[in-house]
Structures are given as C-alpha cells and as structure tokens.
Design a protein around this motif. Structure first.
Motif, mmCIF file in Angstrom:
data_model
loop_
_atom_site.group_PDB
_atom_site.id
_atom_site.type_symbol
_atom_site.label_atom_id
_atom_site.label_comp_id
_atom_site.label_asym_id
_atom_site.label_seq_id
_atom_site.Cartn_x
_atom_site.Cartn_y
_atom_site.Cartn_z
ATOM 1 N N LEU A 1 0.832 -1.197 0.000
ATOM 2 C CA LEU A 1 0.000 0.000 0.000
ATOM 3 C C LEU A 1 0.873 1.256 0.000
ATOM 4 O O LEU A 1 1.998 1.243 0.500
ATOM 5 N N PRO A 2 0.360 2.348 -0.542
ATOM 6 C CA PRO A 2 1.160 3.578 -0.631
ATOM 7 C C PRO A 2 1.398 4.197 0.738
ATOM 8 O O PRO A 2 0.566 4.096 1.640
ATOM 9 N N VAL A 3 2.555 4.839 0.870
ATOM 10 C CA VAL A 3 2.918 5.512 2.116
ATOM 11 C C VAL A 3 3.071 7.005 1.836
ATOM 12 O O VAL A 3 3.897 7.406 1.016
ATOM 13 N N VAL A 4 2.245 7.804 2.498
ATOM 14 C CA VAL A 4 2.370 9.263 2.446
ATOM 15 C C VAL A 4 3.032 9.683 3.753
ATOM 16 O O VAL A 4 2.650 9.211 4.828
ATOM 17 N N ALA A 5 4.035 10.549 3.683
ATOM 18 C CA ALA A 5 4.781 10.943 4.884
ATOM 19 C C ALA A 5 3.830 11.360 6.001
ATOM 20 O O ALA A 5 2.866 12.106 5.761
ATOM 21 N N PRO A 6 4.070 10.885 7.215
ATOM 22 C CA PRO A 6 3.172 11.236 8.322
ATOM 23 C C PRO A 6 3.269 12.706 8.684
ATOM 24 O O PRO A 6 4.280 13.368 8.412
ATOM 25 N N THR A 7 2.215 13.216 9.280
ATOM 26 C CA THR A 7 2.227 14.567 9.837
ATOM 27 C C THR A 7 2.542 14.463 11.327
ATOM 28 O O THR A 7 2.030 13.585 12.011
ATOM 29 N N GLU A 8 3.377 15.353 11.827
ATOM 30 C CA GLU A 8 3.797 15.308 13.226
ATOM 31 C C GLU A 8 2.905 16.197 14.078
ATOM 32 O O GLU A 8 2.774 17.390 13.839
ATOM 33 N N GLY A 9 2.259 15.601 15.073
ATOM 34 C CA GLY A 9 1.474 16.363 16.040
ATOM 35 C C GLY A 9 2.253 16.535 17.331
ATOM 36 O O GLY A 9 3.436 16.222 17.412
ATOM 37 N N ASP A 10 1.550 17.008 18.377
ATOM 38 C CA ASP A 10 2.250 17.231 19.649
ATOM 39 C C ASP A 10 1.563 16.519 20.814
ATOM 40 O O ASP A 10 1.744 16.899 21.975
ATOM 41 N N TRP A 11 0.776 15.490 20.517
ATOM 42 C CA TRP A 11 0.004 14.685 21.477
ATOM 43 C C TRP A 11 -1.290 15.370 21.913
ATOM 44 O O TRP A 11 -2.117 14.738 22.560
ATOM 45 N N SER A 12 -1.500 16.627 21.586
ATOM 46 C CA SER A 12 -2.674 17.341 22.098
ATOM 47 C C SER A 12 -3.859 17.217 21.144
ATOM 48 O O SER A 12 -3.698 17.028 19.931
ATOM 49 N N SER A 13 -5.064 17.375 21.694
ATOM 50 C CA SER A 13 -6.263 17.351 20.855
ATOM 51 C C SER A 13 -6.283 18.533 19.892
ATOM 52 O O SER A 13 -6.813 18.425 18.782
ATOM 53 N N ASP A 14 -5.689 19.649 20.282
ATOM 54 C CA ASP A 14 -5.632 20.811 19.382
ATOM 55 C C ASP A 14 -4.856 20.485 18.108
ATOM 56 O O ASP A 14 -5.241 20.908 17.009
ATOM 57 N N SER A 15 -3.746 19.753 18.240
ATOM 58 C CA SER A 15 -2.964 19.420 17.040
ATOM 59 C C SER A 15 -3.733 18.435 16.168
ATOM 60 O O SER A 15 -3.637 18.487 14.937
ATOM 61 N N GLY A 16 -4.520 17.552 16.765
ATOM 62 C CA GLY A 16 -5.361 16.652 15.981
ATOM 63 C C GLY A 16 -6.444 17.406 15.235
ATOM 64 O O GLY A 16 -6.734 17.120 14.057
ATOM 65 N N TYR A 17 -7.020 18.379 15.904
ATOM 66 C CA TYR A 17 -8.066 19.197 15.279
ATOM 67 C C TYR A 17 -7.506 19.978 14.096
ATOM 68 O O TYR A 17 -8.096 20.004 13.007
ATOM 69 N N ALA A 18 -6.348 20.604 14.289
ATOM 70 C CA ALA A 18 -5.742 21.391 13.211
ATOM 71 C C ALA A 18 -5.403 20.500 12.019
ATOM 72 O O ALA A 18 -5.602 20.898 10.855
ATOM 73 N N TYR A 19 -4.891 19.315 12.277
ATOM 74 C CA TYR A 19 -4.549 18.388 11.187
ATOM 75 C C TYR A 19 -5.799 18.014 10.386
ATOM 76 O O TYR A 19 -5.815 18.104 9.154
ATOM 77 N N ALA A 20 -6.852 17.582 11.075
ATOM 78 C CA ALA A 20 -8.052 17.115 10.366
ATOM 79 C C ALA A 20 -8.757 18.247 9.629
ATOM 80 O O ALA A 20 -9.371 18.029 8.581
ATOM 81 N N ARG A 21 -8.650 19.442 10.156
ATOM 82 C CA ARG A 21 -9.316 20.582 9.513
ATOM 83 C C ARG A 21 -8.571 21.061 8.279
ATOM 84 O O ARG A 21 -9.186 21.449 7.275
ATOM 85 N N ASP A 22 -7.218 21.003 8.311
ATOM 86 C CA ASP A 22 -6.425 21.682 7.286
ATOM 87 C C ASP A 22 -5.658 20.769 6.337
ATOM 88 O O ASP A 22 -5.260 21.208 5.258
ATOM 89 N N ALA A 23 -5.404 19.516 6.718
ATOM 90 C CA ALA A 23 -4.518 18.662 5.915
ATOM 91 C C ALA A 23 -5.154 18.284 4.585
ATOM 92 O O ALA A 23 -6.380 18.163 4.471
ATOM 93 N N ASP A 24 -4.306 18.088 3.595
ATOM 94 C CA ASP A 24 -4.757 17.553 2.315
ATOM 95 C C ASP A 24 -4.845 16.037 2.458
ATOM 96 O O ASP A 24 -3.836 15.331 2.398
ATOM 97 N N LEU A 25 -6.040 15.538 2.658
ATOM 98 C CA LEU A 25 -6.229 14.110 2.901
ATOM 99 C C LEU A 25 -6.295 13.302 1.611
ATOM 100 O O LEU A 25 -6.266 12.063 1.656
ATOM 101 N N GLY A 26 -6.373 13.978 0.470
ATOM 102 C CA GLY A 26 -6.381 13.275 -0.808
ATOM 103 C C GLY A 26 -7.443 12.198 -0.857
ATOM 104 O O GLY A 26 -8.616 12.449 -0.566
#
Length: 349
Positions: free
Chosen positions: A224-249
């Motif tokens: 399966l294809p591997v897209v480089a992971p995004t680095e968070g900081d363990w917090s729910s805020d970093s999860g929220y920012a990732y899901a809201r802004d990332a290009d999920l393709g």
C-alpha cells in the motif's frame, strides 16, 4: 486536703506495641527471611506461603519502619522518577501505579517532570533526583536523545527506562509498540482501506518513532502507498488542526498516535463535513477512559499502564536486591474495536 483528692495528671494511655516482622513470621508459621522475601516480591515463592504472610501482615496491621529498614539495607528507601513531556494519560497513569507499588514495598518516590526539549532542565531534573540520594531511577516516556545524559548522571544506580528496545547497562520495560501498531493498521487493511494516513506524535519521542515506523512497514508489507506522516504534539488541538487543514487526498482512514489527538481529529473531520466512519475511519492509541465516550466511540489500542508501572518497580527492586530481573519480555497491547472504524466503501477498495 487529702492527698488522695489532688488533681494528679492522668496516666498516659498505653498504645499497643507495634508488630514486628518476627511477629508476622510467628503468626504465619514461616521464617523471618520468608516474610522479607514475600514483602519484597521475591518471585520463587509458593502462592500459599505468600498468602499466609500477607494475611498475617493484615491481621497484625504490620508496617515496616522506613528508618529501620534503611539502617539495615544501607539504602535511602527512595526511588527517583523522571517524567518526560506533558503529563498525559499514559505517563501519568504509569507513574501513579509505580508510586503505589513502591509504597507497598516501603519505598518513597520523588518525581521530576521535564516539560520541553531544552537539555538544561533535563540535567537539572536528573541531578535533583540523584542529589537526594535515591537508590534507583525510573524514566517514563523516554526521549532517545536523553539517554546519554541519563547515563552520565546515574552512574552506579539501577536505572529502568520505558523503551521497547534494550539499552546497554539499563533495564527496560515497555509495551511492544510495533505489535500494537500492526494490529491497528491491519484492522484497517482488513476493512478494505487502501489509503491510510498517519498523524504521529512528536518524533523525538521513542514511542512516536516506533509507531510511525510500524505504520509505514505494515503498509509497505501489504503493497500500500505511504504518504509521509504529519507530526502532532500529542494534544487534541494538534489533531483538530490536522483534520481541519490537511490535504487528505484519497485517504479513507487515519491512524492517530494517541487518543487525545484522535479526539481533535474527530472534531476537525466533523467541521470539514466528513462523517466518521462512513466517509473516513479513525483509529487511536492508548484507550484513555474517555475514548469510549467520543462521538463516535473510538477504536483504539489499549495499553495497561498500571501493569507497566508495577512491572518497572518490580524490575528495579530485583536489581536493588541483587536478583535477576524477571524475563517478562515486551508487554502486548489489545485492539479495542468501537464505532469509529467501518469497511471502506466498495469504490475505495
């Protein structure tokens, strides 16, 4: 006035004599040494013998004097614990379990928390523990970059680190991060997901590195294809920012390195108009108590942090007493399947 009627000071109340280890041995019908071994978690002991000793301890309300024990053992009866990073569920639960287990064995625990990457606080934290004369040191939530400095300041002390890779001269106890991650990713693959993204923890943390590496190798092993992971900081805020802004393709699933970030991911996906699990599945890691109440309840990897804290203390006690550490190997986690994962839609398979 008759002297018999004078107000004499009341006689001091006599308190019951404090039970000794010899009293426990007599009541249990064992030797003084057997009592000591039972209270120190000595492994090679019949369960029935240990039970008799513990029953006698409870019946006599026996407590060991830390001062007397320190005089006999030439130890301070204190263990130092260094806790890396913010106090989140896993490290905090491990520390509490370690402290409870230490108290049962007559040890006090001094803990120091290091909140960032700056090396000066790390040095100061380790030195603070060592200068208090601790008998041993435990490191919870280990950063690999800290190993050299820990070794420098703890020469001559038993040290245990929470890492799933053996470290020369150090004890280690940990959950198998590779095994836990493989279960999570293979669960998604089994549901037909072929594009699985990863929100990692801070990649200077050992567990974040291990989970990211296992996610990548599991995808590669399954072609399966591997897209480089995004680095968070363990917090729910970093999860929220990732899901809201990332290009999920074309992603149909996200493997998140801890449950706190997964909570933020669920929030961000909802704001983005994506339904979980109908449009995209989410898996977390740790199984925090609240994860069953997320919306939807979170599929996650459960680690028993209480077991881990107790195991770390057991290994340190064995080292302090000159016994070999039990050969327990790495602990295995459990996949908890809830409602945040579902089969990929046929068009995505």
């Amino acid at each position: 006035m008759d002297s018999s009627e004078t107000d004499a000071p009341p006689a001091p109340a006599t308190s019951p004599a404090r039970a000794s280890m010899h009293d426990v041995a007599a009541l249990a019908g064992v030797s003084h040494m057997t009592v000591s071994r039972a209270l120190n978690g000595y492994p090679n002991m019949r369960d029935e013998t240990r039970r008799r000793v513990l029953d006698a301890v409870e019946q006599l309300n026996f407590t060991r004097s830390p001062i007397a024990r320190a005089l006999v053992t030439k130890r301070s009866m204190r263990i130092g614990v260094l806790l890396h990073g913010q106090v989140n569920h896993g490290p905090n639960t491990t520390l509490r379990a370690f402290e409870r287990a230490a108290r049962r064995h007559g040890y006090a625990v001094t803990s120091v928390s290091i909140d960032d990457d700056d090396q000066r606080p790390l040095d100061i934290g380790v030195m603070e523990l060592v200068t208090q004369g601790v008998d041993a040191v435990g490191i919870i939530a280990m950063r690999p970059t800290s190993l050299a400095r820990v070794r420098k300041y703890t020469v001559g002390l038993p040290v245990i680190v929470e890492m799933d890779e053996p470290q020369e001269g150090l004890l280690n106890a940990a959950y198998d991060q590779t095994q836990g991650t493989e279960r999570a990713v293979e669960h998604l693959i089994g549901l037909g997901h072929r594009s699985i993204r990863h929100l990692a923890g801070p990649l200077d943390w050992h567990v974040a590195q291990a989970r990211a590496a296992a996610w990548e190798s599991t995808l590669a092993r399954n072609g399966l294809p591997v897209v480089a992971p995004t680095e968070g900081d363990w917090s729910s805020d970093s999860g929220y920012a990732y899901a809201r802004d990332a290009d999920l393709g074309d992603a149909t699933a996200i493997f998140v390195a801890n449950d706190q970030m997964a909570l933020g991911v669920l929030h961000g996906l909802h704001e983005r108009g994506l339904r979980v699990p109908e449009d995209i599945s989410v898996v977390g890691f740790d199984d925090v108590p609240e994860s069953r109440h997320f919306s939807p309840p979170l599929t996650t990897v459960r680690q028993d942090f209480t077991e881990l804290g107790e195991l770390m203390l057991t290994d340190l006690l064995a080292a302090l007493e000159g016994r070999p550490s039990p050969d327990h190997g790495l602990l295995e986690s459990t996949l908890i399947v809830r409602e945040s994962t579902a089969p990929a839609s046929p068009r995505d398979r």
